[in-house]
Structure formats: structure tokens, C-alpha cells
Motif scaffolding. Structure first.
Motif, mmCIF file in Angstrom:
data_model
loop_
_atom_site.group_PDB
_atom_site.id
_atom_site.type_symbol
_atom_site.label_atom_id
_atom_site.label_comp_id
_atom_site.label_asym_id
_atom_site.label_seq_id
_atom_site.Cartn_x
_atom_site.Cartn_y
_atom_site.Cartn_z
ATOM 1 N N VAL A 22 0.909 -1.270 -0.114
ATOM 2 C CA VAL A 22 -0.165 -0.163 -0.033
ATOM 3 C C VAL A 22 0.975 0.994 -0.040
ATOM 4 O O VAL A 22 0.394 2.146 -0.522
ATOM 5 C CB VAL A 22 -1.073 0.009 1.140
ATOM 6 C CG1 VAL A 22 -2.174 -0.921 1.100
ATOM 7 C CG2 VAL A 22 -0.306 -0.049 2.561
ATOM 8 N N TYR A 23 2.086 1.180 0.404
ATOM 9 C CA TYR A 23 2.904 2.211 0.706
ATOM 10 C C TYR A 23 3.492 2.588 -0.736
ATOM 11 O O TYR A 23 3.438 3.853 -1.220
ATOM 12 C CB TYR A 23 4.027 2.038 1.436
ATOM 13 C CG TYR A 23 3.779 2.073 3.012
ATOM 14 C CD1 TYR A 23 3.643 3.209 3.612
ATOM 15 C CD2 TYR A 23 3.345 0.755 3.548
ATOM 16 C CE1 TYR A 23 3.390 3.100 5.056
ATOM 17 C CE2 TYR A 23 3.273 0.844 4.906
ATOM 18 C CZ TYR A 23 3.044 2.013 5.774
ATOM 19 O OH TYR A 23 2.700 1.852 7.060
ATOM 20 N N GLU A 24 3.998 1.491 -1.479
ATOM 21 C CA GLU A 24 4.458 1.657 -2.856
ATOM 22 C C GLU A 24 3.358 2.286 -3.798
ATOM 23 O O GLU A 24 3.480 3.132 -4.535
ATOM 24 C CB GLU A 24 4.797 0.321 -3.476
ATOM 25 C CG GLU A 24 6.012 0.098 -2.843
ATOM 26 C CD GLU A 24 6.298 -1.745 -2.945
ATOM 27 O OE1 GLU A 24 7.462 -2.097 -2.779
ATOM 28 O OE2 GLU A 24 5.414 -2.440 -3.429
ATOM 29 N N LEU A 25 2.016 1.704 -3.676
ATOM 30 C CA LEU A 25 1.033 2.126 -4.383
ATOM 31 C C LEU A 25 0.699 3.539 -4.128
ATOM 32 O O LEU A 25 0.363 4.293 -5.180
ATOM 33 C CB LEU A 25 -0.186 1.286 -4.173
ATOM 34 C CG LEU A 25 -0.037 -0.244 -4.899
ATOM 35 C CD1 LEU A 25 -1.124 -1.126 -4.311
ATOM 36 C CD2 LEU A 25 0.087 -0.238 -6.327
ATOM 37 N N GLY A 26 0.625 3.908 -2.978
ATOM 38 C CA GLY A 26 0.285 5.270 -2.499
ATOM 39 C C GLY A 26 1.433 6.369 -3.276
ATOM 40 O O GLY A 26 0.897 7.445 -3.647
ATOM 41 N N ILE A 73 14.564 0.994 8.816
ATOM 42 C CA ILE A 73 14.016 -0.494 9.003
ATOM 43 C C ILE A 73 12.613 -0.659 8.332
ATOM 44 O O ILE A 73 12.326 -1.489 7.779
ATOM 45 C CB ILE A 73 14.082 -0.766 10.355
ATOM 46 C CG1 ILE A 73 15.474 -0.960 10.952
ATOM 47 C CG2 ILE A 73 13.119 -2.337 10.667
ATOM 48 C CD1 ILE A 73 15.354 -0.870 12.445
ATOM 49 N N GLY A 74 11.633 0.364 8.758
ATOM 50 C CA GLY A 74 10.369 0.372 8.008
ATOM 51 C C GLY A 74 10.264 0.430 6.561
ATOM 52 O O GLY A 74 9.518 -0.296 6.170
ATOM 53 N N LYS A 75 11.005 1.224 6.015
ATOM 54 C CA LYS A 75 11.028 1.284 4.581
ATOM 55 C C LYS A 75 11.555 -0.233 4.064
ATOM 56 O O LYS A 75 11.039 -0.890 3.129
ATOM 57 C CB LYS A 75 12.122 2.236 4.176
ATOM 58 C CG LYS A 75 12.178 2.303 2.588
ATOM 59 C CD LYS A 75 12.753 3.622 2.106
ATOM 60 C CE LYS A 75 12.655 3.928 0.644
ATOM 61 N NZ LYS A 75 12.902 5.027 0.086
ATOM 62 N N VAL A 79 6.619 -1.392 6.097
ATOM 63 C CA VAL A 79 5.592 -0.812 7.198
ATOM 64 C C VAL A 79 6.300 0.610 7.718
ATOM 65 O O VAL A 79 7.194 1.032 7.549
ATOM 66 C CB VAL A 79 5.812 -1.882 8.398
ATOM 67 C CG1 VAL A 79 5.160 -3.211 7.928
ATOM 68 C CG2 VAL A 79 7.114 -1.875 9.132
ATOM 69 N N ASP A 80 5.079 1.073 8.544
ATOM 70 C CA ASP A 80 5.573 2.604 9.124
ATOM 71 C C ASP A 80 6.418 2.264 10.028
ATOM 72 O O ASP A 80 6.383 1.233 10.820
ATOM 73 C CB ASP A 80 4.199 2.937 9.638
ATOM 74 C CG ASP A 80 4.228 3.997 10.072
ATOM 75 O OD1 ASP A 80 4.330 5.045 9.220
ATOM 76 O OD2 ASP A 80 4.446 4.475 11.220
ATOM 77 N N HIS A 81 7.210 3.232 10.379
ATOM 78 C CA HIS A 81 8.295 3.576 11.623
ATOM 79 C C HIS A 81 7.584 3.179 12.783
ATOM 80 O O HIS A 81 8.399 2.475 13.534
ATOM 81 C CB HIS A 81 9.043 4.657 11.401
ATOM 82 C CG HIS A 81 8.532 5.941 11.777
ATOM 83 N ND1 HIS A 81 7.518 6.671 11.108
ATOM 84 C CD2 HIS A 81 8.345 6.338 12.974
ATOM 85 C CE1 HIS A 81 7.171 7.581 11.556
ATOM 86 N NE2 HIS A 81 7.529 7.655 12.846
ATOM 87 N N GLY A 82 6.454 3.644 12.676
ATOM 88 C CA GLY A 82 5.696 3.349 13.977
ATOM 89 C C GLY A 82 5.571 1.739 14.540
ATOM 90 O O GLY A 82 5.426 1.536 15.646
#
Length: 104
Positions: A22-26, A73-75, A79-82
């Protein structure tokens, strides 16, 4: 806020089905990951498991100990860093301050 036309929504769904996050698509479509998730859910797409597996948390602990930032790490794990922060805290990892220094 940017709205996707029907063709773009179809490409988004196909991209997710092909394995894009979803991050890549966003990023690709210029919308937030939350908007991507909302569109996919509206289209009846089954979402993949979210978060980190125990093995990924192990790797995140190792990378953080090596000095990697939560964002990096998130990247790497899409996933989100949170999310990384929460999983590391659950494992009892002592967190650094934003400048990378040990907290007192």
C-alpha cells in the motif's frame, strides 16, 4: 486530495494483487497509504496480513542494534516506522532518541 479515475483504481487493484505494498501504491498514485487501503477495501480486495512476522521483528531488533533508524527499517520491511517502534518496544529494546543517542 487527489481522486483516482476508474482506470487508475483498476491499476491500483492489479498492482496490489501483483504484490505491491500500500505504501508503494500510494507513492505511485500520489495518495496516502490509508486511501489505498480504503479503495482496496471498497473494491472487496482481501488485504494481506499486516504488520511484522516474528522473524521480521527479530531482524528489526538486529538492524536497530546495528544502528539502523526506525524509518530505514520500516522502509526495508514496507511498514510504517511506528509499527517498527511498537514491535521493538514489545521486545524490550531500549530506544534511542531522535538523534540516535542512548536515552538515559
Amino acid at each position: 486530495m487527489r481522486r483516482l479515475d476508474d482506470g487508475e483504481v483498476q491499476l491500483l487493484v492489479e498492482g496490489y494483487d501483483a504484490g505491491s505494498s500500500v505504501y508503494e501504491l500510494g507513492e505511485q498514485f500520489g495518495i496516502s497509504r490509508q486511501t489505498v487501503s480504503r479503495i482496496l477495501k471498497q473494491r472487496g480486495v482481501t488485504m494481506r496480513r499486516q504488520g511484522l512476522s516474528p522473524e521480521q521483528v527479530d531482524e528489526a531488533v538486529r538492524l536497530y542494534a546495528e544502528g539502523w533508524s526506525l524509518a530505514r527499517i520500516g522502509k526495508r520491511m514496507a511498514v510504517d516506522h511506528g509499527t517498527v517502534w511498537h514491535r521493538l518496544r514489545e521486545r524490550g529494546v531500549r530506544m534511542r532518541d531522535p538523534q540516535g543517542r542512548e536515552r538515559p
